[in-house]
Enzyme design. Structure first.
Site, PDB file in Angstrom:
ATOM      1  N   HIS A 143      42.723  -9.778  32.092  1.00 51.04           N
ATOM      2  CA  HIS A 143      42.213  -9.197  33.343  1.00 51.04           C
ATOM      3  C   HIS A 143      42.935  -7.914  33.729  1.00 51.04           C
ATOM      4  O   HIS A 143      42.889  -7.503  34.880  1.00 51.04           O
ATOM      5  CB  HIS A 143      42.306 -10.235  34.473  1.00 51.04           C
ATOM      6  CG  HIS A 143      41.456 -11.446  34.220  1.00 51.04           C
ATOM      7  ND1 HIS A 143      41.709 -12.677  34.770  1.00 51.04           N
ATOM      8  CD2 HIS A 143      40.342 -11.608  33.444  1.00 51.04           C
ATOM      9  CE1 HIS A 143      40.781 -13.547  34.359  1.00 51.04           C
ATOM     10  NE2 HIS A 143      39.964 -12.920  33.545  1.00 51.04           N
TER      11      HIS A 143
ATOM     12  N   CYS B  33      42.945  10.872  41.984  1.00 53.37           N
ATOM     13  CA  CYS B  33      43.482  11.100  40.644  1.00 53.37           C
ATOM     14  C   CYS B  33      44.083  12.506  40.517  1.00 53.37           C
ATOM     15  O   CYS B  33      43.520  13.477  41.011  1.00 53.37           O
ATOM     16  CB  CYS B  33      42.359  10.917  39.629  1.00 53.37           C
ATOM     17  SG  CYS B  33      42.789  11.338  37.932  1.00 53.37           S
TER      18      CYS B  33
ATOM     19  N   LEU C 293      55.911 -25.887  35.008  1.00 47.68           N
ATOM     20  CA  LEU C 293      55.903 -25.228  33.700  1.00 47.68           C
ATOM     21  C   LEU C 293      57.265 -24.755  33.215  1.00 47.68           C
ATOM     22  O   LEU C 293      57.584 -24.877  32.034  1.00 47.68           O
ATOM     23  CB  LEU C 293      54.929 -24.061  33.754  1.00 47.68           C
ATOM     24  CG  LEU C 293      53.493 -24.562  33.721  1.00 47.68           C
ATOM     25  CD1 LEU C 293      52.681 -24.034  34.868  1.00 47.68           C
ATOM     26  CD2 LEU C 293      52.865 -24.229  32.399  1.00 47.68           C
TER      27      LEU C 293
HETATM   28 ZN   LIG Z   1      40.520  11.319  37.207  1.00 45.04          ZN
END
Ligand SMILES: [Zn+2]
Length: 271
Positions: A108, A167, A252
């Site tokens: 994922h 970005c 676990l």
């Molecule tokens: Zn970009």
């Protein structure tokens, strides 16, 4: 069984709860109070993204501070001993790698990476974290609760005014964590890599997954169909129990440390 090697691990959120990251469906059941972000909502507009990034910016603190537990370290140890030949994880926390495991397939994706939906550029979450911190000098929200996808619960008034950044590579493209959101598919190449690992296994070892979603359960079904034994260690029942050769309901970290110690003792005895 594990001592013969060829073990492929499929891990889920239950492996990371001992690192302080809550599980959606296990004993702590975050999904009961939390609706995870969907791809459709994320891409629906800037309001949904502001909400996501404000919450995730707060949640990242907990993610960045989480440390691998004895379960992650035991898996890495068994991999170094050549017994574990593949690690597939449904977790996006990067803790297998932090615990020393190599070549982990992140089914994922990972919260440690950020992807631009416009140009596809990948960048690090650390870098985005620094940029979001700079863009929001007055933002001081504290999380009420953090979820396994790094999403923190915040009040609406804390989200208003949060500044989202774009970005850098394409100057303004939409940034998304490089994780598979609900409503989004796992890239086909990644799925076939996982099937190849499972098909070559002598044993599929499921660690801390209730196998509720088909995304992980399909590997158990494939192994069962091919006659590859499946062992499941999880707290509580799973949707793969009917296909398992062995099920262990236990914490676990403890169990895996014991397995690792047992393997070491056996190797020492046969020397
Ligand atoms: Zn970009």
């Amino acid at each position: 069984m594990a001592a013969a090697g060829g073990v492929v691990v499929l891990s889920g959120a239950g492996l990371s709860t001992e690192s302080g990251i809550p599980d959606y469906r296990g004993p702590s059941g975050a999904l009961r109070r939390h609706t995870p972000m969907t791809y459709q909502a994320f891409t629906s507009g800037v309001t949904a993204r502001r909400r996501y990034w404000a919450r995730s910016h707060v949640g990242w603190r907990a993610m960045a501070e989480a440390r691998p537990n004895s379960g992650h370290r035991a898996v890495a140890h068994l991999q170094r001993r050549g017994l574990v030949t593949g690690v597939v994880t449904q977790n996006v926390d990067g803790l297998h790698q932090a615990g020393g495991a190599r070549d982990v397939v992140e089914l994922h994706g990972s919260l440690h990476r950020v992807i631009c939906l416009d140009c596809g550029a990948l960048s690090s979450r650390e870098e985005l974290d620094a940029r979001l911190t700079r863009a929001n000098p007055a933002f001081a929200a504290r999380a009420v609760a953090v979820n396994p996808d790094g999403d923190a619960e915040l009040r609406d008034e804390e989200i208003d005014g949060f500044e989202v950044v774009g970005c850098r590579a394409c100057e303004g493209g939409v940034l998304k964590p490089d994780v598979v959101f609900f409503g989004e598919s796992v890239p086909a190449g990644r799925v076939s890599d996982c099937f190849a690992l499972v098909e070559g296994a002598r044993l599929l070892l499921v660690l801390g997954s209730s196998l509720t979603v088909m995304s992980g359960r399909r590997f158990v079904l494939r192994a069962a169909k091919l006659g590859i034994p499946v062992a499941i260690v999880n707290q509580g029942p799973t949707r793969g129990d009917d296909h398992a050769t062995l099920t262990v309901d236990a914490p676990l970290g403890e169990i895996l440390s014991e397995v690792a110690a047992l393997v070491d003792a056996r190797t020492a005895a046969t020397r």
